[in-house]
Motif scaffolding. Structure first.
Motif, PDB file in Angstrom:
ATOM      1  N   CYS A 112       0.863  -1.375  -0.331  1.00  0.00           N
ATOM      2  CA  CYS A 112      -0.132   0.228   0.120  1.00  0.00           C
ATOM      3  C   CYS A 112       0.925   1.330  -0.133  1.00  0.00           C
ATOM      4  O   CYS A 112       0.442   2.337  -0.394  1.00  0.00           O
ATOM      5  CB  CYS A 112      -0.890  -0.098   1.158  1.00  0.00           C
ATOM      6  SG  CYS A 112      -2.107  -1.253   1.279  1.00  0.00           S
ATOM      7  N   ASP A 113       2.010   1.106   0.709  1.00  0.00           N
ATOM      8  CA  ASP A 113       2.846   2.256   0.797  1.00  0.00           C
ATOM      9  C   ASP A 113       4.209   2.360   0.027  1.00  0.00           C
ATOM     10  O   ASP A 113       4.861   3.450   0.021  1.00  0.00           O
ATOM     11  CB  ASP A 113       3.072   2.716   2.193  1.00  0.00           C
ATOM     12  CG  ASP A 113       3.677   1.615   2.886  1.00  0.00           C
ATOM     13  OD1 ASP A 113       3.964   0.366   2.375  1.00  0.00           O
ATOM     14  OD2 ASP A 113       4.292   1.763   4.051  1.00  0.00           O
ATOM     15  N   ARG A 114       4.556   1.160  -0.698  1.00  0.00           N
ATOM     16  CA  ARG A 114       5.637   1.043  -1.324  1.00  0.00           C
ATOM     17  C   ARG A 114       5.657  -0.111  -2.454  1.00  0.00           C
ATOM     18  O   ARG A 114       4.606  -0.840  -2.309  1.00  0.00           O
ATOM     19  CB  ARG A 114       6.955   0.810  -0.314  1.00  0.00           C
ATOM     20  CG  ARG A 114       6.651  -0.171   0.303  1.00  0.00           C
ATOM     21  CD  ARG A 114       7.981  -0.649   1.196  1.00  0.00           C
ATOM     22  NE  ARG A 114       7.925  -2.046   1.799  1.00  0.00           N
ATOM     23  CZ  ARG A 114       9.109  -2.754   2.007  1.00  0.00           C
ATOM     24  NH1 ARG A 114      10.291  -2.514   1.587  1.00  0.00           N
ATOM     25  NH2 ARG A 114       8.929  -4.074   2.494  1.00  0.00           N
TER      26      ARG A 114
ATOM     27  N   PRO B 228      -1.056  10.049 -19.976  1.00  0.00           N
ATOM     28  CA  PRO B 228      -1.443  11.064 -18.916  1.00  0.00           C
ATOM     29  C   PRO B 228      -1.190  10.379 -17.329  1.00  0.00           C
ATOM     30  O   PRO B 228      -1.150  11.227 -16.332  1.00  0.00           O
ATOM     31  CB  PRO B 228      -2.856  11.237 -19.079  1.00  0.00           C
ATOM     32  CG  PRO B 228      -3.448  10.330 -20.021  1.00  0.00           C
ATOM     33  CD  PRO B 228      -2.020   9.870 -20.793  1.00  0.00           C
ATOM     34  N   ARG B 229      -1.285   9.100 -17.303  1.00  0.00           N
ATOM     35  CA  ARG B 229      -0.994   8.310 -16.167  1.00  0.00           C
ATOM     36  C   ARG B 229       0.401   8.404 -15.487  1.00  0.00           C
ATOM     37  O   ARG B 229       0.605   8.465 -14.238  1.00  0.00           O
ATOM     38  CB  ARG B 229      -1.336   6.719 -15.987  1.00  0.00           C
ATOM     39  CG  ARG B 229      -2.602   6.581 -16.403  1.00  0.00           C
ATOM     40  CD  ARG B 229      -3.071   5.129 -16.387  1.00  0.00           C
ATOM     41  NE  ARG B 229      -2.405   4.403 -17.694  1.00  0.00           N
ATOM     42  CZ  ARG B 229      -2.443   3.448 -18.092  1.00  0.00           C
ATOM     43  NH1 ARG B 229      -2.921   2.421 -17.102  1.00  0.00           N
ATOM     44  NH2 ARG B 229      -1.748   2.879 -19.089  1.00  0.00           N
ATOM     45  N   PHE B 230       1.485   8.670 -16.524  1.00  0.00           N
ATOM     46  CA  PHE B 230       2.800   8.681 -16.096  1.00  0.00           C
ATOM     47  C   PHE B 230       3.660   9.864 -16.444  1.00  0.00           C
ATOM     48  O   PHE B 230       4.752   9.977 -16.255  1.00  0.00           O
ATOM     49  CB  PHE B 230       3.332   7.443 -16.746  1.00  0.00           C
ATOM     50  CG  PHE B 230       2.527   6.064 -16.316  1.00  0.00           C
ATOM     51  CD1 PHE B 230       2.443   5.688 -15.003  1.00  0.00           C
ATOM     52  CD2 PHE B 230       2.107   5.541 -17.160  1.00  0.00           C
ATOM     53  CE1 PHE B 230       1.872   4.423 -14.904  1.00  0.00           C
ATOM     54  CE2 PHE B 230       1.351   4.304 -17.204  1.00  0.00           C
ATOM     55  CZ  PHE B 230       1.218   3.875 -15.960  1.00  0.00           C
ATOM     56  N   ALA B 231       3.144  10.586 -17.158  1.00  0.00           N
ATOM     57  CA  ALA B 231       3.742  12.030 -17.750  1.00  0.00           C
ATOM     58  C   ALA B 231       4.476  12.618 -16.566  1.00  0.00           C
ATOM     59  O   ALA B 231       5.537  13.098 -16.935  1.00  0.00           O
ATOM     60  CB  ALA B 231       2.931  12.675 -18.683  1.00  0.00           C
ATOM     61  N   GLY B 232       3.799  12.902 -15.462  1.00  0.00           N
ATOM     62  CA  GLY B 232       4.353  13.421 -14.390  1.00  0.00           C
ATOM     63  C   GLY B 232       5.292  12.648 -13.451  1.00  0.00           C
ATOM     64  O   GLY B 232       5.544  13.288 -12.403  1.00  0.00           O
ATOM     65  N   ASN B 233       5.336  11.550 -13.654  1.00  0.00           N
ATOM     66  CA  ASN B 233       6.013  10.671 -12.624  1.00  0.00           C
ATOM     67  C   ASN B 233       7.493  10.978 -12.651  1.00  0.00           C
ATOM     68  O   ASN B 233       8.006  11.105 -13.823  1.00  0.00           O
ATOM     69  CB  ASN B 233       5.669   9.291 -13.116  1.00  0.00           C
ATOM     70  CG  ASN B 233       6.085   8.404 -11.899  1.00  0.00           C
ATOM     71  OD1 ASN B 233       7.323   8.335 -11.580  1.00  0.00           O
ATOM     72  ND2 ASN B 233       5.274   7.231 -11.749  1.00  0.00           N
ATOM     73  N   PRO B 234       8.183  11.145 -11.533  1.00  0.00           N
ATOM     74  CA  PRO B 234       9.653  11.340 -11.402  1.00  0.00           C
ATOM     75  C   PRO B 234      10.410  10.199 -12.005  1.00  0.00           C
ATOM     76  O   PRO B 234      11.369  10.600 -12.668  1.00  0.00           O
ATOM     77  CB  PRO B 234       9.814  11.202  -9.748  1.00  0.00           C
ATOM     78  CG  PRO B 234       8.664  11.829  -9.243  1.00  0.00           C
ATOM     79  CD  PRO B 234       7.397  11.038  -9.998  1.00  0.00           C
ATOM     80  N   LEU B 235       9.828   8.923 -12.092  1.00  0.00           N
ATOM     81  CA  LEU B 235      10.685   8.117 -12.725  1.00  0.00           C
ATOM     82  C   LEU B 235      10.873   8.397 -14.446  1.00  0.00           C
ATOM     83  O   LEU B 235      11.721   8.084 -15.279  1.00  0.00           O
ATOM     84  CB  LEU B 235      10.031   6.715 -12.688  1.00  0.00           C
ATOM     85  CG  LEU B 235      10.010   6.057 -11.338  1.00  0.00           C
ATOM     86  CD1 LEU B 235       9.360   4.815 -11.154  1.00  0.00           C
ATOM     87  CD2 LEU B 235      11.419   5.999 -10.731  1.00  0.00           C
TER      88      LEU B 235
ATOM     89  N   GLN C 179       4.785   6.305  -7.058  1.00  0.00           N
ATOM     90  CA  GLN C 179       5.852   6.179  -8.311  1.00  0.00           C
ATOM     91  C   GLN C 179       5.638   4.818  -8.971  1.00  0.00           C
ATOM     92  O   GLN C 179       6.157   4.802  -9.884  1.00  0.00           O
ATOM     93  CB  GLN C 179       7.104   6.707  -7.846  1.00  0.00           C
ATOM     94  CG  GLN C 179       7.436   8.259  -7.426  1.00  0.00           C
ATOM     95  CD  GLN C 179       8.774   8.237  -7.024  1.00  0.00           C
ATOM     96  OE1 GLN C 179       9.588   7.620  -7.306  1.00  0.00           O
ATOM     97  NE2 GLN C 179       9.174   9.441  -6.310  1.00  0.00           N
ATOM     98  N   SER C 180       5.019   4.138  -8.236  1.00  0.00           N
ATOM     99  CA  SER C 180       4.911   2.560  -8.864  1.00  0.00           C
ATOM    100  C   SER C 180       4.135   2.533 -10.035  1.00  0.00           C
ATOM    101  O   SER C 180       2.891   2.949 -10.105  1.00  0.00           O
ATOM    102  CB  SER C 180       4.458   1.615  -8.006  1.00  0.00           C
ATOM    103  OG  SER C 180       4.209   0.266  -8.472  1.00  0.00           O
ATOM    104  N   ILE C 181       4.774   2.310 -11.125  1.00  0.00           N
ATOM    105  CA  ILE C 181       4.015   1.883 -12.649  1.00  0.00           C
ATOM    106  C   ILE C 181       3.483   0.395 -12.536  1.00  0.00           C
ATOM    107  O   ILE C 181       2.364   0.265 -13.111  1.00  0.00           O
ATOM    108  CB  ILE C 181       5.106   1.912 -13.670  1.00  0.00           C
ATOM    109  CG1 ILE C 181       5.677   3.606 -13.766  1.00  0.00           C
ATOM    110  CG2 ILE C 181       4.190   1.828 -15.067  1.00  0.00           C
ATOM    111  CD1 ILE C 181       6.538   3.518 -14.710  1.00  0.00           C
ATOM    112  N   CYS C 182       4.199  -0.233 -11.791  1.00  0.00           N
ATOM    113  CA  CYS C 182       3.623  -1.833 -11.750  1.00  0.00           C
ATOM    114  C   CYS C 182       2.482  -1.732 -10.913  1.00  0.00           C
ATOM    115  O   CYS C 182       1.586  -2.746 -11.326  1.00  0.00           O
ATOM    116  CB  CYS C 182       4.655  -2.829 -11.014  1.00  0.00           C
ATOM    117  SG  CYS C 182       6.252  -3.102 -11.763  1.00  0.00           S
ATOM    118  N   ARG C 183       2.016  -1.046 -10.115  1.00  0.00           N
ATOM    119  CA  ARG C 183       0.925  -0.758  -9.361  1.00  0.00           C
ATOM    120  C   ARG C 183      -0.478  -0.690 -10.368  1.00  0.00           C
ATOM    121  O   ARG C 183      -1.471  -1.286 -10.052  1.00  0.00           O
ATOM    122  CB  ARG C 183       0.812   0.284  -8.316  1.00  0.00           C
ATOM    123  CG  ARG C 183      -0.542   0.330  -7.382  1.00  0.00           C
ATOM    124  CD  ARG C 183      -0.262   1.558  -6.438  1.00  0.00           C
ATOM    125  NE  ARG C 183      -1.348   1.268  -5.508  1.00  0.00           N
ATOM    126  CZ  ARG C 183      -1.462   2.313  -4.327  1.00  0.00           C
ATOM    127  NH1 ARG C 183      -0.345   3.350  -4.246  1.00  0.00           N
ATOM    128  NH2 ARG C 183      -2.457   2.254  -3.504  1.00  0.00           N
TER     129      ARG C 183
END
Length: 494
Positions: free
Chosen positions: A52-54, A94-101, A72-76
């Motif tokens: 849930c948290d990592r 749009p789900r990941f464009a702003g993700n720090p990864l 930040q998890s994409i696998c989630r």
């Protein structure tokens, strides 16, 4: 911009996976991650577990990867369904464009196959993580490549499930070993506990009335261990009245299935009187009673202590007569029978006059002597079965049920007034007296509060009139009782 965490699934099952699988890297998982990266020519591949948290990495081609925040998890996102999730350009999703990864680490391509496992043999399969691959440049992903990743994902899922099953089996074996050790220890402790607590266990076979006793049951009965016992023989250890109570409880348990828990008197084989607690319940076989099983405990010392405490709570320590508590509890029982049969009873409140003065002038030892003398006056033989109690301080109560004493109540009160003129042994010239408020109770519905209230008001009026006098409340009117009557009237009351 990433999808808000609140609308993504929280996967608490991963906590159980962590306990069973462990975060320690293992060769079979690392080997599969490396094979996946090599087969697809991608720089990064991993086997992940999402909590849930990592998100943490069970295997990764980059040894420095240990965990990342869940947001930040994409696998989630891949765990929402059972199919592969492929994103050919993360920066355009749009789900990941702003993700720090993506924005900081430069990830562009993602493909992941969710891993579903059973945490326990009888549980449903749940998603816990993914076999994933990452590239730092956008790329297309063919149908053939999808099939290959699906097959590798199946292998990863099988590896994870096998590791979990092995951990569950190992844990079950450990638990079984511990359980057997616990049972053996429990048997030893039970035998020791029986001795310390004075209890044992028993079983009565209903087919032949044969009894099986544990060691401590034999010890309580004071009979040799191993001696054959039958129900009739066991019941002979109880006095007749208690034997009847226990027999009825056993019969009821057999016929209705209702358990029992009784405390009864008991005589050992050596003739020692004891108090025992007998508990029993029905043992069923396919719904049919086949036996009674239960616990048998020697509670003699506890019972004696309880009785001593009850006696202490119900007895005034100084005078030896009943306490206020005992009077409150006994009023109904003492007055019910005569009142229901139409007989009057009398309630008399007594307050010692000059008691405080005696304490102040001569000390508390003299005061105690006067209280004890008052207790003896109120329990004198001529008062028959009257019930006396000390309410506290110098206040006493007398409950008279003898028909002759109640019929000549004024004379009875008068004699009490005479007898309550008491002098201490060290100061014979000083005397206390008793002022009395009394009520004749003929109404069967009059309760203790109302009766004591009437007597208390009569006592108050007697004090106003003269110390050492009495007022009798009777039929809604007060009768003033002189301090002395003729000897003939007093003797009549006796």
């Amino acid at each position: 911009m990433t999808l808000p965490t609140s609308i993504l699934p929280c996967l608490p099952n991963a906590n159980a996976v962590l306990e069973l699988l462990g975060e320690r890297r293992q060769p079979q998982f690392d080997g599969l991650a490396k094979a996946t990266a090599t087969m697809f020519g991608c720089p990064l591949s991993a086997i992940t577990v999402v909590e849930c948290d990592r998100q943490w990495f069970k295997a990764a081609t980059d040894p420095s990867l240990t965990e990342i925040p869940a947001e930040q998890s994409i696998c989630r996102h891949a765990l929402v369904g059972t199919d592969l999730m492929v994103v050919e350009d993360l920066s355009k999703d749009p789900r990941f464009a702003g993700n720090p990864l993506v924005t900081e680490e430069g990830m562009r391509f993602y493909a992941g196959r969710p891993i579903w496992v059973k945490i326990a043999p009888d549980s449903e399969a749940v998603p816990v993580g993914a076999l994933c691959m990452i590239d730092f440049a956008p790329r297309s992903f063919s149908a053939e490549e999808r099939d290959t990743l699906e097959q590798l994902g199946t292998v990863a899922q099988t590896l994870v499930q096998a590791a979990i099953d092995a951990a569950v089996a190992e844990r079950s074996a450990e638990q079984l070993t511990e359980l057997l050790a616990d049972q053996q220890r429990a048997h030893r402790q039970l035998r020791q506990g029986e001795k310390i607590a004075g209890f044992g266990t028993w079983r009565l076979c209903l087919a032949d009335n044969h009894l099986e006793w544990s060691d401590q049951v034999y010890a309580i009965h004071e009979v040799p261990k191993g001696q054959e016992e039958m129900l009739e023989d066991a019941l002979s250890f109880y006095p007749p009245s208690d034997r009847a109570i226990l027999s009825a409880a056993i019969d009821q348990a057999i016929s209705t299935g209702r358990s029992y828990d009784l405390e009864v008197d008991f005589i050992t084989a050596k003739g020692r009187p004891r108090r025992v607690r007998a508990m029993g319940e029905v043992e069923l076989d396919h719904g049919k009673p086949v036996a009674l099983i239960g616990v048998f405990q020697d509670v003699t010392e506890r019972y004696r202590l309880e009785q001593a405490l009850i006696h202490k709570a119900n007895t005034d320590e100084l005078t030896g007569i009943a306490s206020r508590r005992r009077f409150n509890e006994s009023f109904d029982a003492k007055t019910y029978a005569p009142r229901i049969s139409g007989q009057d009873v009398a309630l008399i409140l007594i307050d010692l006059d000059r008691f405080k003065e005696a304490n102040d002038r001569f000390g508390h030892a003299v005061g105690d002597e006067l209280l004890m003398k008052t207790g003896k006056v109120l329990t004198a033989p001529w008062l028959k079965d009257s019930f006396a109690a000390r309410l506290g301080g110098d206040e006493f109560v007398l409950l008279i049920t003898d028909t002759r004493l109640v019929a000549n109540l004024e004379a009875t009160i008068d004699r009490l007034l005479v007898n309550l003129r008491l002098a201490p042994s060290t100061a014979p010239d000083f005397a206390v007296s008793g002022t009395i408020g009394a009520v004749r109770i003929g109404d069967p519905t009059m309760d203790r509060e109302r009766a004591t209230g009437l007597a208390d008001r009569a006592l108050y009026r007697a004090k106003e009139r003269q110390r050492g006098s009495a007022v009798l409340s009777q039929g809604g009117r007060d009768i003033t009782v002189p301090q002395a009557r003729s000897a003939k009237a007093i003797n009549r009351a006796a």
